[in-house]
Design a protein around this motif. Structure first.
Motif, short mmCIF file in Angstrom:
data_model
loop_
_atom_site.label_atom_id
_atom_site.label_comp_id
_atom_site.label_asym_id
_atom_site.label_seq_id
_atom_site.Cartn_x
_atom_site.Cartn_y
_atom_site.Cartn_z
N LEU A 217 0.83 -1.21 0.00
CA LEU A 217 0.00 0.00 0.00
C LEU A 217 0.86 1.25 0.00
O LEU A 217 0.59 2.21 -0.73
CB LEU A 217 -0.92 0.00 1.23
N THR A 218 1.91 1.26 0.81
CA THR A 218 2.80 2.42 0.87
C THR A 218 3.48 2.65 -0.47
O THR A 218 3.61 3.79 -0.93
CB THR A 218 3.86 2.23 1.96
N ALA B 108 -6.46 6.39 -1.95
CA ALA B 108 -6.57 6.01 -0.54
C ALA B 108 -6.42 7.25 0.31
O ALA B 108 -5.79 8.23 -0.09
CB ALA B 108 -5.51 4.98 -0.16
N THR B 109 -7.02 7.25 1.46
CA THR B 109 -6.88 8.35 2.40
C THR B 109 -6.26 7.84 3.68
O THR B 109 -6.33 6.64 3.98
CB THR B 109 -8.24 8.99 2.72
N SER B 110 -5.63 8.74 4.42
CA SER B 110 -4.97 8.35 5.66
C SER B 110 -5.97 7.77 6.66
O SER B 110 -5.69 6.77 7.33
CB SER B 110 -4.27 9.56 6.26
N GLY C 11 -8.95 0.85 8.34
CA GLY C 11 -8.89 -0.46 7.70
C GLY C 11 -7.88 -1.39 8.33
O GLY C 11 -8.18 -2.56 8.63
N PHE C 12 -6.67 -0.90 8.57
CA PHE C 12 -5.64 -1.74 9.17
C PHE C 12 -5.92 -2.02 10.64
O PHE C 12 -5.58 -3.09 11.15
CB PHE C 12 -4.26 -1.12 8.97
N VAL D 174 2.02 5.53 6.92
CA VAL D 174 2.21 5.81 8.35
C VAL D 174 0.91 5.63 9.11
O VAL D 174 0.87 5.02 10.19
CB VAL D 174 2.76 7.24 8.55
N PHE D 175 -0.19 6.14 8.56
CA PHE D 175 -1.48 5.99 9.25
C PHE D 175 -1.91 4.53 9.29
O PHE D 175 -2.48 4.08 10.28
CB PHE D 175 -2.54 6.86 8.57
N ALA D 176 -1.64 3.79 8.22
CA ALA D 176 -1.94 2.36 8.24
C ALA D 176 -1.12 1.65 9.31
O ALA D 176 -1.63 0.80 10.04
CB ALA D 176 -1.68 1.76 6.86
#
Length: 210
Positions: free
Chosen positions: A29-30, A111-113, A119-120, A39-41
């Protein structure tokens, strides 16, 4: 307090470092989106680990028997969610690649933060093994290292920090991969390989052990 911190760090790294479907998806994803989304994930994964560490120090030995009956259904749900994510990721990558070839827009996966974090967090919370793991470590801690309130807080904080640092390391790897594969074909290959690996790991997670 130092013993509780060390125990928490070891527990956090112990649960975070094995590379499974979630870690693979985080790197992919990154690479396909941006370090900010990664980072947010990563913080979503670490938050779930921290919550399970908190539950383990609060609930103690009574948790394992309660979780055991629903462990298998939760594994199936987790596998299903990962399968959906992998398929969506591959489909979005293919669509973006086609748009890039026709000049219709960027090939990056939208995708959004916030969505990445939630999700993660959700996928990681579907893994009941985590709370059983933390509970076993808390109960096995020598000399009651995680018995008092401030020791429990230290254990939970250390577990969160350890998990977050490892997930952020994976994000760094994904960001480097994304910079190395800057072209449409490179990002498409990254997405398809990542999705294939996640699919395989998700299926393997619900198969009976040999």
């Amino acid at each position: 307090m130092s013993a509780a911190l060390v125990a928490g760090l070891l527990a956090g790294y112990g649960i975070a470092m094995p590379v499974g479907a979630v870690a693979t998806w985080l790197v992919g994803l990154t690479a396909r989106t941006s370090p900010r989304v990664g980072v947010f994930a990563a913080l979503g994964v670490a938050t779930a680990d921290g919550l399970y560490a908190l539950v383990s120090v609060v609930g103690g030995a009574s948790l394992a028997p309660l979780i055991a009956p629903i462990a298998t259904p939760l594994r199936w749900v987790s596998a299903a969610v990962l399968l959906v994510l992998a398929c969506r990721g591959a489909a979005a990558a293919l669509a973006g690649y086609r748009k890039g070839l026709t000049g219709g827009g960027s090939q990056r996966e939208p995708a959004t933060s916030g969505r990445a974090y939630v999700g993660f967090l959700g996928v990681t919370l579907l893994n009941p093994v985590t709370v059983v793991y933390f509970t076993a470590l808390v109960l096995a801690a020598p000399g009651g290292a995680v018995s008092r309130g401030w020791e429990k807080a230290g254990f939970v904080l250390a577990a969160f920090v350890a998990s977050a640092s490892w997930q952020l390391l994976l994000v760094g790897g994904g960001a480097l991969l994304g910079r190395a594969l800057t072209g449409p074909r490179g990002r498409l290959c990254t997405a398809l390989v990542s999705s294939a690996v996640v699919l395989g790991l998700a299926v393997r997670s619900v198969l009976p052990a040999p």
